[in-house]
Write a protein that holds these residues in place. Sequence first.
Motif, mmCIF file in Angstrom:
data_model
loop_
_atom_site.group_PDB
_atom_site.id
_atom_site.type_symbol
_atom_site.label_atom_id
_atom_site.label_comp_id
_atom_site.label_asym_id
_atom_site.label_seq_id
_atom_site.Cartn_x
_atom_site.Cartn_y
_atom_site.Cartn_z
ATOM 1 N N SER A 141 17.509 0.181 6.700
ATOM 2 C CA SER A 141 17.357 1.706 6.088
ATOM 3 C C SER A 141 17.256 2.327 7.252
ATOM 4 C CB SER A 141 16.225 1.812 5.091
ATOM 5 O OG SER A 141 15.238 1.636 5.449
ATOM 6 N N ARG B 276 6.328 -3.794 6.470
ATOM 7 C CA ARG B 276 5.959 -4.428 5.480
ATOM 8 C C ARG B 276 5.375 -3.733 4.416
ATOM 9 N NH1 ARG B 276 1.770 -8.575 6.148
ATOM 10 N NH2 ARG B 276 0.489 -6.625 5.835
ATOM 11 N N ASP B 277 3.989 -3.391 5.025
ATOM 12 C CA ASP B 277 3.197 -2.297 3.997
ATOM 13 C C ASP B 277 3.926 -1.061 3.310
ATOM 14 O OD1 ASP B 277 1.188 -4.066 4.467
ATOM 15 O OD2 ASP B 277 -0.066 -2.890 5.741
ATOM 16 N N LEU B 278 4.824 -0.478 4.229
ATOM 17 C CA LEU B 278 5.691 0.330 3.728
ATOM 18 C C LEU B 278 7.084 0.159 3.007
ATOM 19 C CD1 LEU B 278 5.455 2.677 7.108
ATOM 20 C CD2 LEU B 278 4.500 3.268 4.920
ATOM 21 N N GLY B 279 7.330 -1.136 2.688
ATOM 22 C CA GLY B 279 8.537 -1.640 2.050
ATOM 23 C C GLY B 279 9.604 -1.407 2.761
ATOM 24 N N ILE B 280 9.795 -1.398 3.973
ATOM 25 C CA ILE B 280 10.576 -1.459 4.942
ATOM 26 C C ILE B 280 11.388 -2.570 5.165
ATOM 27 C CG2 ILE B 280 11.754 -0.536 7.208
ATOM 28 C CD1 ILE B 280 9.735 1.693 7.069
ATOM 29 N N GLU B 281 12.529 -3.110 4.887
ATOM 30 C CA GLU B 281 13.102 -4.470 4.749
ATOM 31 C C GLU B 281 13.575 -4.493 6.250
ATOM 32 O OE1 GLU B 281 16.376 -7.358 2.675
ATOM 33 O OE2 GLU B 281 16.138 -5.221 2.146
ATOM 34 N N ARG C 99 2.932 -3.096 9.491
ATOM 35 C CA ARG C 99 3.143 -1.714 8.911
ATOM 36 C C ARG C 99 4.495 -1.656 8.154
ATOM 37 N NH1 ARG C 99 1.029 3.012 12.419
ATOM 38 N NH2 ARG C 99 -0.773 2.241 11.316
#
Length: 79
Positions: A13, A56-61, A54
Amino acid sequence: MIEQLHCYIRVKSQLSQPWADWFGGMLVQNLPNGEALLVGDLPDYPALYGVVARMRDLGIEIASVEVNGIAAEPAIAPA
């Protein structure tokens, strides 16, 4: 001996530059394909794992991670 790590992290993204502070000050470059590339130096592997956690925790692939160690001393070419 490796002093720090030069890292390339490609995510699926686009991100704005203010995210750089969240990811260890890495430079954010948005790519034409809708992904972003984060480039920068991190002090060690625990710092890299912290950046990845971080994301992963923010949902960034994450699409890929590439790491090149930067030598603490320049290599001496053979004579």
